[in-house]
Enzyme design. Structure first.
Site, PDB file in Angstrom:
ATOM      1  N   ASP A   1       0.817  -1.215   0.000  1.00  0.00           N
ATOM      2  CA  ASP A   1       0.000   0.000   0.000  1.00  0.00           C
ATOM      3  C   ASP A   1       0.849   1.263   0.000  1.00  0.00           C
ATOM      4  O   ASP A   1       0.471   2.272  -0.606  1.00  0.00           O
ATOM      5  CB  ASP A   1      -0.931   0.002   1.218  1.00  0.00           C
TER       6      ASP A   1
ATOM      7  N   CYS B   1       0.974  -8.101   5.153  1.00  0.00           N
ATOM      8  CA  CYS B   1       0.556  -6.722   4.930  1.00  0.00           C
ATOM      9  C   CYS B   1      -0.933  -6.587   4.611  1.00  0.00           C
ATOM     10  O   CYS B   1      -1.666  -7.563   4.556  1.00  0.00           O
ATOM     11  CB  CYS B   1       1.441  -6.074   3.878  1.00  0.00           C
ATOM     12  N   ASP B   2      -1.316  -5.352   4.336  1.00  0.00           N
ATOM     13  CA  ASP B   2      -2.673  -4.844   4.484  1.00  0.00           C
ATOM     14  C   ASP B   2      -3.810  -5.746   4.009  1.00  0.00           C
ATOM     15  O   ASP B   2      -4.619  -6.215   4.795  1.00  0.00           O
ATOM     16  CB  ASP B   2      -2.777  -3.494   3.766  1.00  0.00           C
ATOM     17  N   LYS B   3      -3.938  -5.978   2.712  1.00  0.00           N
ATOM     18  CA  LYS B   3      -5.090  -6.723   2.196  1.00  0.00           C
ATOM     19  C   LYS B   3      -4.847  -8.217   2.179  1.00  0.00           C
ATOM     20  O   LYS B   3      -5.778  -9.004   2.026  1.00  0.00           O
ATOM     21  CB  LYS B   3      -5.453  -6.264   0.764  1.00  0.00           C
TER      22      LYS B   3
ATOM     23  N   CYS C   1       5.075  -2.283   8.323  1.00  0.00           N
ATOM     24  CA  CYS C   1       5.488  -0.964   8.828  1.00  0.00           C
ATOM     25  C   CYS C   1       5.160  -0.804  10.313  1.00  0.00           C
ATOM     26  O   CYS C   1       4.108  -1.217  10.778  1.00  0.00           O
ATOM     27  CB  CYS C   1       4.849   0.132   7.993  1.00  0.00           C
TER      28      CYS C   1
ATOM     29  N   GLU D   1      -6.773   4.475  -0.456  1.00  0.00           N
ATOM     30  CA  GLU D   1      -6.413   5.073   0.817  1.00  0.00           C
ATOM     31  C   GLU D   1      -5.958   6.510   0.602  1.00  0.00           C
ATOM     32  O   GLU D   1      -5.372   6.836  -0.421  1.00  0.00           O
ATOM     33  CB  GLU D   1      -5.284   4.271   1.487  1.00  0.00           C
TER      34      GLU D   1
ATOM     35  N   SER E   1      -5.234   5.074   5.172  1.00  0.00           N
ATOM     36  CA  SER E   1      -4.186   4.193   5.650  1.00  0.00           C
ATOM     37  C   SER E   1      -4.232   4.170   7.173  1.00  0.00           C
ATOM     38  O   SER E   1      -4.637   5.150   7.809  1.00  0.00           O
ATOM     39  CB  SER E   1      -2.821   4.710   5.190  1.00  0.00           C
TER      40      SER E   1
END
Length: 553
Positions: free
Chosen positions: A78, A119-121, A192, A443, A469
């Site tokens: 992202d 990570c995100d998704k 992160c 985002e 985000s």
């Protein structure tokens, strides 16, 4: 075993010959076959080391008597996709990941699955797949990144790198300062370092019981992360033997647990997009009214970056998610009877947990606030709800009223902010960035970070039908539903209209009378952006609203 369908009996001679082409022995073929879904790739810092996690998982599986098979899942970074058209493909990758895992696990009927996201998704996509398939499953993430340090010793994360862009040109922001942040914000592998979306979802995976204790917080660079991966590989064999499946673990009670922990931790607003989608995959539902009820009764115990200066490594050293869950349970805000992937209950898992640093994990009595870090807002702008990370909002912005500055894309808003066309008191409105309108619900870290960099996060609010985000902070209200592309009132707002925000009372209102709103509706034609043939167009045609998790019809 489920894998018998592809390996057992005289009719499976061709199948076994193909397994032997892989170098498998008869003994390996006889053993339970375990799929290892690994999202390793070379463009996501959170995923670049996942091959090492996969090796450890495979070792654990073999030690416990199984035969592992690694197969891949895609992933979008992202941070790298942020601020350009690539971000349209971030959220939509979640559905693709879930679908591709389902395809692999049905085409090759593995007996159980180990999921390696970070990570995100990727995390919610894999969770959706696990609940859809409902075969014994366990998750082990790649772990969080360590925070960076500037030359003067200050702790920094990716959010500082985005914020410094908005500060370019300000007094004291020299090229040396910019280089310092660029070179040190992200010091190595891992998701992160703050409580951004990736770490929020890895913590949620631990809370709902599909990840082992420590899954959400043990640093990526720690040997403990490799040991955890080996334990996950061994534990999947126990789950298979006991026939414990994801839907035995993820129930209405464990989803309530997740929401309580979410509020206590002050997680990313994206959890309010992903938890409903995960619930949907399990045949359950997360209700927005229930989210606010849970938020009102849950104290905000942990404030990590971007809301504070602490990071995931600090939370890990303070006792981790287990200590947070124990503090919630002590106050009757957590069900400890739920079964988990350890084969034990939550209560058994957290029996020896304790808070080791009360500055990082607070008690109910010393909480940052008596209610949770996230809130749902309603009003004529968002009759189906909007989401804000209240724990990352400055106190003076919890209630705000100001004139709208309206933009039909993220790019328009960034240009205006960086060129000082947004001033103190404004309410920035970014629309046509929702699931359908984007399409893809980008985002908005760049606009929120630019506002912070300009020193406007204490005087300017931002609302959008897009999303934020986990690194965003300030009065940033996303997921406005219905979105502009679906005819929502956010599409009717005009420059100068007064918008009233009251997070204390969960209100988001356009101060325009109903007659005028109806008049605007009569003349309103939503903008449908030009979309190329392919997955993006199919996504726009199939996706539902943000308040339902942006799942497919």
């Amino acid at each position: 075993m489920r894998s018998d369908a592809m390996k057992t009996g005289p009719t499976k001679i061709p199948h076994r010959s193909l397994f032997k082409a892989l170098g498998l022995t008869d003994e390996e073929i006889r053993r339970p076959m375990i799929g290892v879904v690994c999202a390793k790739n070379d463009i996501i810092p959170g995923h670049i080391h996942l091959d090492k996690i996969a090796e450890a998982v495979q070792a654990g599986i073999r030690m416990a008597g199984g035969t592992p098979f690694v197969f891949p899942a895609i992933g979008v970074c992202d941070g790298i996709a942020m601020g350009h058209s690539g971000m349209k493909y971030s959220l939509i990758s979640r559905e693709h990941i879930a679908d591709s895992v389902e395809i692999m696990a049905m085409a090759h009927p593995f007996d159980a699955l180990v999921f390696i996201p970070n990570c995100d998704k990727i995390v919610p996509g894999m969770l959706m797949a696990a609940l859809r398939l409902n075969v014994p499953s366990i998750f082990v993430s790649g772990g969080p990144m360590m925070p960076g340090r500037t030359v003067d010793g200050n702790k920094i994360t990716l959010s500082n790198a985005f914020e410094v862009v908005g500060a370019i040109g300000k007094e004291g922001i020299t090229q040396e300062v910019l280089d310092d942040v660029e070179n040190n914000a992200c010091p190595g592998c891992g998701s992160c370092a703050g409580m951004f979306t990736a770490n929020s979802m890895n913590c949620m995976t631990e809370v709902i019981g599909l990840g082992l204790p420590g899954n959400g917080t043990i640093p990526a660079i720690s040997a403990a992360r490799i040991r955890l991966a080996k334990e996950a590989g061994m534990k999947i064999m126990e789950l298979l033997e006991k026939k414990i499946c994801p839907r035995d673990i993820v129930t209405e009670k464990t989803l309530r647990n997740a929401l309580h922990a979410d509020m206590a931790l002050g997680c990313s607003t994206n959890t309010i997009l992903h938890l409903p989608a995960i619930a949907h995959a399990a045949g359950l539902q997360v209700d927005f009214e229930e989210i606010n009820k849970i938020s009102k009764e849950t104290p905000h115990l942990v404030k990590l970056s971007p809301a504070g200066v602490d990071c995931l490594v600090d939370l890990n050293e303070a006792g981790g998610i287990s200590a947070v869950m124990k503090e919630l349970a002590k106050n009757d805000l957590f069900d400890t009877n739920a079964i988990t992937c350890t084969g034990k209950t939550v209560g058994e898992n957290i029996a020896n947990a304790r808070i080791l640093d009360a500055n990082v994990i607070r008690s109910k009595e010393t909480a940052y606030s008596p209610d949770g870090g996230l809130a749902i807002l309603w009003g004529n702008i968002a009759p189906d709800g909007a989401v804000v990370k209240k724990g990352a909002v400055l106190p003076e912005m919890l209630v705000h009223e100001g004139p709208a500055k309206v933009f039909n894309s993220e790019e328009e808003s960034i240009e205006a902010i960086l060129n000082d066309k947004v001033v103190a008191g404004d309410v920035v409105v970014i629309r046509y960035e929702g699931p359908k309108g984007g399409p893809g619900m980008r985002e908005m870290l760049a606009p929120t970070a630019s506002l912070a960099g300009k020193g406007l996060d204490n005087s300017v609010a931002l609302i959008t039908d897009g999303r934020f985000s986990g690194a965003s902070k300030g009065a940033s209200i996303g997921h406005v539903s219905p979105e502009a592309a679906a005819g929502g009132v956010i599409g009717l707002i005009q420059d100068g209209d007064i918008i009233s925000i009251d997070m204390l009372n969960n209100k988001l209102e356009l101060q325009v009378d109903d007659t005028e709103i109806e008049k605007r509706k009569a003349d309103f034609k939503p903008i449908l952006k030009e979309v190329p043939e392919g997955y993006l167009r199919r996504y726009r045609d199939m996706v539902t609203s943000a308040n339902t998790g942006a799942v497919f019809k």
